[in-house]
Design a protein around this motif. Structure first.
Motif, PDB file in Angstrom:
ATOM      1  N   ARG A 114       2.185 -34.912 -22.183  1.00 17.67           N
ATOM      2  CA  ARG A 114       1.592 -34.909 -23.610  1.00 17.67           C
ATOM      3  C   ARG A 114       2.619 -33.730 -24.366  1.00 17.67           C
ATOM      4  NH1 ARG A 114       1.443 -29.787 -23.657  1.00 17.67           N
ATOM      5  NH2 ARG A 114      -0.322 -28.563 -22.826  1.00 17.67           N
ATOM      6  N   THR A 115       2.487 -34.056 -25.441  1.00 16.03           N
ATOM      7  CA  THR A 115       3.044 -33.159 -26.370  1.00 16.03           C
ATOM      8  C   THR A 115       2.089 -32.370 -27.283  1.00 16.03           C
ATOM      9  OG1 THR A 115       3.592 -34.554 -28.506  1.00 16.03           O
ATOM     10  CG2 THR A 115       5.197 -34.395 -26.765  1.00 16.03           C
ATOM     11  N   GLU A 116       2.232 -31.081 -27.862  1.00 13.71           N
ATOM     12  CA  GLU A 116       1.329 -30.583 -28.857  1.00 13.71           C
ATOM     13  C   GLU A 116       0.856 -31.426 -29.806  1.00 13.71           C
ATOM     14  OE1 GLU A 116      -0.229 -27.520 -28.332  1.00 13.71           O
ATOM     15  OE2 GLU A 116       1.133 -27.427 -26.301  1.00 13.71           O
ATOM     16  N   SER A 117       1.464 -32.337 -30.548  1.00  9.47           N
ATOM     17  CA  SER A 117       1.167 -33.159 -31.636  1.00  9.47           C
ATOM     18  C   SER A 117       0.063 -34.240 -31.052  1.00  9.47           C
ATOM     19  CB  SER A 117       2.072 -33.965 -32.063  1.00  9.47           C
ATOM     20  OG  SER A 117       2.993 -34.717 -31.461  1.00  9.47           O
ATOM     21  N   GLU A 118       0.520 -34.759 -29.709  1.00 14.30           N
ATOM     22  CA  GLU A 118      -0.474 -35.737 -28.879  1.00 14.30           C
ATOM     23  C   GLU A 118      -1.657 -35.146 -28.613  1.00 14.30           C
ATOM     24  OE1 GLU A 118       2.960 -38.638 -27.110  1.00 14.30           O
ATOM     25  OE2 GLU A 118       2.231 -36.771 -26.258  1.00 14.30           O
ATOM     26  N   GLU A 120      -2.989 -32.644 -30.329  1.00 13.31           N
ATOM     27  CA  GLU A 120      -4.002 -32.444 -31.503  1.00 13.31           C
ATOM     28  C   GLU A 120      -4.721 -33.571 -31.772  1.00 13.31           C
ATOM     29  OE1 GLU A 120      -4.904 -29.883 -33.503  1.00 13.31           O
ATOM     30  OE2 GLU A 120      -3.970 -28.804 -31.942  1.00 13.31           O
ATOM     31  N   ARG A 121      -4.009 -34.843 -31.786  1.00 13.03           N
ATOM     32  CA  ARG A 121      -4.859 -36.303 -31.923  1.00 13.03           C
ATOM     33  C   ARG A 121      -5.740 -36.240 -31.119  1.00 13.03           C
ATOM     34  NH1 ARG A 121      -2.075 -40.508 -33.743  1.00 13.03           N
ATOM     35  NH2 ARG A 121      -1.916 -41.600 -31.840  1.00 13.03           N
ATOM     36  N   ASP A 124      -8.591 -34.251 -32.331  1.00  9.41           N
ATOM     37  CA  ASP A 124      -9.341 -34.796 -33.291  1.00  9.41           C
ATOM     38  C   ASP A 124     -10.310 -35.840 -32.939  1.00  9.41           C
ATOM     39  OD1 ASP A 124      -9.661 -35.266 -36.196  1.00  9.41           O
ATOM     40  OD2 ASP A 124      -8.686 -37.289 -35.465  1.00  9.41           O
ATOM     41  N   ARG A 148      -5.302 -43.208 -27.373  1.00 11.51           N
ATOM     42  CA  ARG A 148      -4.269 -42.148 -27.672  1.00 11.51           C
ATOM     43  C   ARG A 148      -3.922 -41.744 -26.505  1.00 11.51           C
ATOM     44  NH1 ARG A 148      -7.130 -39.162 -33.070  1.00 11.51           N
ATOM     45  NH2 ARG A 148      -6.281 -40.704 -34.532  1.00 11.51           N
ATOM     46  N   GLU A 195      -4.615 -30.290 -21.247  1.00 16.11           N
ATOM     47  CA  GLU A 195      -4.146 -29.208 -21.786  1.00 16.11           C
ATOM     48  C   GLU A 195      -3.230 -28.238 -20.990  1.00 16.11           C
ATOM     49  OE1 GLU A 195      -6.927 -28.282 -25.742  1.00 16.11           O
ATOM     50  OE2 GLU A 195      -7.746 -27.877 -23.725  1.00 16.11           O
TER      51      GLU A 195
END
Length: 235
Positions: A114-118, A120-121, A124, A148, A195
């Motif tokens: 995982r990336t930080e943007s993933e 965040e999704r 959300d 996701r 995370e």
């Protein structure tokens, strides 16, 4: 079980595709020519072509004949959706077992990749679950969370396969009427593992999450039977 003439025509057409005689995007010969080439009747060929269009192996183009599709595996998996959607109680258990195995590994892959943007999704999606005012909107956010997660693996066939087996299992979760706070807590536990990049923690949390639904379905076959048998119950 004896093979029908239509089954034979399907098998012969599939063999031509497997051997490369017909490739994605190729136009099939006209009906008379192709039936003679395969040694089957035109009626059998016609039925075989209809069946293979349903399977998304072939596609009809208005006024231009029949073509080999792009043979996208994800698209062909989607053709199985109806069979999955009319599942009875025992089949729902089988699909849940398949889903549990798939998502167990998906959670581990997500924790590793995982990336930080993933992240965040995913956060959300859980936030949307917490704000849901109905079981339907909660399940929409739940579905988005799992899709996701699968997208992080970067494998479109995996994503499509997960979507395929999730239909009846998602309906079972609505019927279970689990407390919203518990749903959010289970997803938050999965997210914490992801995370922390803790592969085993993420996998364990996912296993427990799907197992709860599986156990409920196994313990309530009568409830599932009545739901799937009632008008609109499978939808």
């Amino acid at each position: 079980m004896s093979i029908t003439k239509v089954d034979l025509a399907i098998s012969l057409l599939q063999d031509l595709i497997r051997t490369g005689a017909f490739r994605p995007g190729d136009r099939l010969p006209n009906e008379a020519e192709l039936s003679a080439q395969l040694g089957v009747s035109r009626n059998s060929l016609r039925e075989a072509i209809r069946a293979m269009q349903t399977m998304r192996i072939l596609e009809a183009r208005q006024g231009d004949g029949t073509y080999i599709s792009d043979l996208d595996p994800a698209g062909m998996l989607d053709a199985l959706r109806f069979a999955v959607d009319v599942s009875g109680p025992q089949a729902i258990i089988w699909f849940l077992e398949i889903r549990r195995m798939i998502e167990f590994h998906v959670a581990g892959i997500a924790a590793a990749k995982r990336t930080e943007s993933e992240l965040e999704r995913l956060r959300d999606s859980i936030a949307q679950m917490a704000k849901a005012e109905s079981s339907e909107t909660m399940m929409e956010a739940d579905t988005t969370f799992h899709e996701r997660l699968a997208e992080i693996a970067g494998n479109p066939i995996l994503t499509s396969l997960l979507r395929l087996v999730s239909g009846p299992t998602m309906r079972a979760r609505i019927w279970r009427q689990q407390d919203l706070a518990d749903v959010c807590a289970e997803h938050a536990m999965i997210l914490r593992g992801i995370e922390a990049r803790d592969v085993e923690a993420a996998k364990s949390a996912m296993w427990l999450h799907i197992s709860g639904v599986l156990e409920w379905v196994a313990e309530n076959p009568g409830e599932i039977e009545s739901r799937t048998a009632s008008p609109g119950g499978a939808g």
